[in-house]
Structure formats: C-alpha cells, structure tokens
Design an enzyme around this catalytic site. Structure first.
Site, short mmCIF file in Angstrom:
data_model
loop_
_atom_site.label_atom_id
_atom_site.label_comp_id
_atom_site.label_asym_id
_atom_site.label_seq_id
_atom_site.Cartn_x
_atom_site.Cartn_y
_atom_site.Cartn_z
N ASN A 79 0.87 -1.19 0.00
CA ASN A 79 0.00 0.00 0.00
C ASN A 79 0.91 1.23 0.00
O ASN A 79 1.46 1.59 1.03
CB ASN A 79 -0.88 -0.03 1.26
CG ASN A 79 -1.70 1.24 1.42
OD1 ASN A 79 -1.86 2.02 0.47
ND2 ASN A 79 -2.23 1.45 2.61
N LYS A 123 0.08 4.22 -0.31
CA LYS A 123 -0.60 5.40 0.24
C LYS A 123 -0.37 6.60 -0.70
O LYS A 123 -0.31 6.41 -1.91
CB LYS A 123 -0.12 5.70 1.66
CG LYS A 123 -0.14 4.47 2.55
CD LYS A 123 0.02 4.81 3.99
CE LYS A 123 0.18 3.52 4.79
NZ LYS A 123 0.10 3.70 6.21
N HIS A 167 -9.36 1.09 5.01
CA HIS A 167 -8.08 1.29 5.71
C HIS A 167 -8.33 2.22 6.91
O HIS A 167 -9.17 3.13 6.83
CB HIS A 167 -7.06 1.90 4.75
CG HIS A 167 -5.68 1.90 5.31
ND1 HIS A 167 -5.26 2.84 6.22
CD2 HIS A 167 -4.63 1.06 5.12
CE1 HIS A 167 -4.00 2.58 6.56
NE2 HIS A 167 -3.60 1.51 5.92
N GLU A 205 -6.80 4.66 8.00
CA GLU A 205 -6.65 6.10 7.71
C GLU A 205 -7.92 6.66 7.09
O GLU A 205 -8.32 7.80 7.37
CB GLU A 205 -5.43 6.31 6.80
CG GLU A 205 -4.13 6.08 7.56
CD GLU A 205 -2.98 5.56 6.73
OE1 GLU A 205 -3.05 5.62 5.48
OE2 GLU A 205 -1.99 5.09 7.32
N GLU A 215 -5.24 -5.07 10.75
CA GLU A 215 -4.21 -4.05 10.93
C GLU A 215 -4.46 -3.30 12.23
O GLU A 215 -5.25 -2.33 12.25
CB GLU A 215 -4.23 -3.06 9.78
CG GLU A 215 -3.99 -3.68 8.42
CD GLU A 215 -3.41 -2.66 7.44
OE1 GLU A 215 -2.30 -2.87 6.98
OE2 GLU A 215 -4.08 -1.65 7.18
N GLY A 233 2.47 2.22 10.79
CA GLY A 233 3.40 3.33 10.61
C GLY A 233 4.10 3.75 11.90
O GLY A 233 4.71 4.82 11.96
N SER A 283 3.52 -2.12 10.43
CA SER A 283 4.98 -2.10 10.61
C SER A 283 5.63 -3.44 10.28
O SER A 283 6.60 -3.84 10.92
CB SER A 283 5.35 -1.65 12.03
OG SER A 283 4.91 -0.32 12.24
C1 PEP Z 1 -0.74 0.12 6.11
O1 PEP Z 1 -0.87 1.33 6.00
O2 PEP Z 1 -1.58 -0.64 5.63
C2 PEP Z 1 0.43 -0.37 6.84
C3 PEP Z 1 0.42 -1.61 7.23
O3 PEP Z 1 1.42 0.54 7.06
P1 PEP Z 1 2.86 0.24 7.68
O4 PEP Z 1 3.35 -1.06 7.10
O5 PEP Z 1 3.70 1.41 7.27
O6 PEP Z 1 2.68 0.14 9.16
#
Ligand code: PEP
Length: 255
Positions: free
Chosen positions: A9, A11, A98, A100, A170, A176, A216
C-alpha cells in the site's frame, strides 16, 4: 488451499518517476525471486493505474490494486472514482476501510459494506481492513470490536461472495509506528476472526478465507508473522516503498 498474498500500500507517496522505477524494480525481482504461488499486489495512487498494468501484464503473480473507491456505481461525485472505472483500467484488488480512511474520512462499517458490494459487483477483490486502537487493545474487548467490524462490514454477503473477500487485520497502534504486533498477538486475532467466520459461514468458507496481517511489517519480522498458521500474508505500507525490502517480505511468505 487459501491464497497467499503480499499487498503493498503506497498510500499518497511517490511521484511519477520514482513510482515507475519502483514498479519496474519490483516486477523484475518478483519474476526472478518470488514463488509463483505467492500473489503480489501493488496498490498505488489512482494516476498510476492507467499505465502500471502494462508494466506487468505478462506476470500472473503481480496484480494491480487501488486504495479506495466510491460506494455509488456512478454519478455526480466530483473527485471520486467508482469501482466500475477501476475495473475498466484492469484493477484486480481494492483496499476498503483502511484505518486512515476510517479516521480521516469518517468511513463507517455500514459505508464500507456498500463499497465492498461495488468492488465485488465489478469482479474485483476487496481487501477489507479491520483493527483496534491502542486504547481498546489496552482496556477493552479488542477481539470483540474487530469481530463486529467484520459482522457489519462483510456478513451481509452471501457465502459465494464472502469467499472472494480478503481480510487484512491491521491494529491501528502498529500502522506506521514501528510497533509490530507479536506473532502471538497476530495469531490470536487471526484465529479468532477465522472462528468468527466459521460460526457464520461454516468451516469450509473460513478455511478458504485469506487473512493478512498489516502494521509495521518488514523483512525482519515478516518470517515469524507469516509462520503463524492463520496468517496468510501481509498488507505492507512503508516497507512497500523500497523494492528490496518489499520483495524480501514477499519471499518470506511460505507458498
Ligand atoms: C498500512 O498502511 O496498511 C500499513 C500496514 O502501514 P505500515 O506497514 O507502514 O505500518
């Protein structure tokens, strides 16, 4: 056997030159190094979708993904993109819900249920995201909360449609932040979600549902996360912007 997937992703990152270079590096490395049973998905910003597919059309284990779509089929929604437009540009997967988008765009599970319907109606695969906040993880029924996200967002689907959905757990506190869920934490949630699916749709559907972990995830922690029996791959944010790191994550997924 359920599908094994690593989805990147991006983003809202990378302008054209850097993004095109990243696609080309990932395509070459996936071709040479990643088991063809592992499905790699690249979820990139909308403007890439028109040309990215041409860069990997001949490679069956790389698929094109979008990060969102609108919940209505068409109409006067300036600035939005429908599922049917995405499909006409050969998009295969769409991230729905997601954290966000849930947070910044106030997307509810009821709204996400509409988006999931649109994605499925246009022959694409939704990657439905779910996960709890840190406050809930520390003080609440975090498993119950995530189960409810599935119930409201997905359980309206008949089994033949539900079986086409990919779920990404998630935890918001891991996205992040550099704070990854431990393999035990990921497995606990994934096993609970699979049981929740089994209770509603039966063991066969549950056994065929792909459950991804995201938060992460990197090339160091991916092998132990992907070794968990109910973790079928990952949704990767930051680490998907670096070709070597991302492909190493893909390589650590047992096919
Ligand atoms: C995500 O935004 O779906 C995600 C898992 O981000 P990150 O791997 O940067 O934590």
């Amino acid at each position: 056997m359920r599908k094994k997937i690593v989805a990147g992703n991006w983003k809202m990152n990378l302008t054209r030159e850097a993004g095109t270079m990243l696609i080309s590096e990932v395509v070459n490395m996936v071709r040479d190094e990643v088991n063809s049973q592992v499905q790699v998905v690249l979820c990139m910003p909308y403007p890439y979708l028109g040309f990215a597919k041409r860069m990997f059309r001949s490679q069956a284990n790389i698929a094109l993904g979008a990060q969102n779509c609108h919940e209505k089929p068409a109409g006067a929604y300036t600035g939005e993109v429908s599922a049917s437009i995405l499909r006409s540009f050969e998009v295969d997967y769409v991230i729905v819900g997601h954290s966000e988008r849930r947070e910044y765009f106030k997307e509810s599970d009821e709204l996400l249920a509409e988006k999931v319907r649109q994605v499925l109606a246009n022959q694409m695969t939704p990657i439905f995201c779910c996960g709890e906040s840190l406050a809930l993880r520390q003080n609440g029924d975090y498993v119950g909360f995530v189960k409810q996200q599935l119930t409201t967002g997905l359980f309206h689907l008949p089994a033949q449609d539900f079986i086409r959905v990919v779920i990404a757990y998630e935890p918001i506190w891991a996205i992040g932040t550099g704070l990854t869920a431990s393999p035990e934490q990921a497995q606990e949630m994934h096993a609970a979600l699979r049981q929740h699916i089994a209770n509603h749709y039966g063991e066969t559907v549950a056994a065929h549902t792909t459950l991804l972990y995201g938060g992460s995830c990197n090339a160091q922690n991916a092998p132990s996360l992907f070794a968990c029996p109910d973790v079928d791959g990952g949704l990767i944010g930051g680490a998907s912007l670096k070709s070597r790191e991302f492909v190493n994550i893909c390589k650590s997924l047992p096919a």
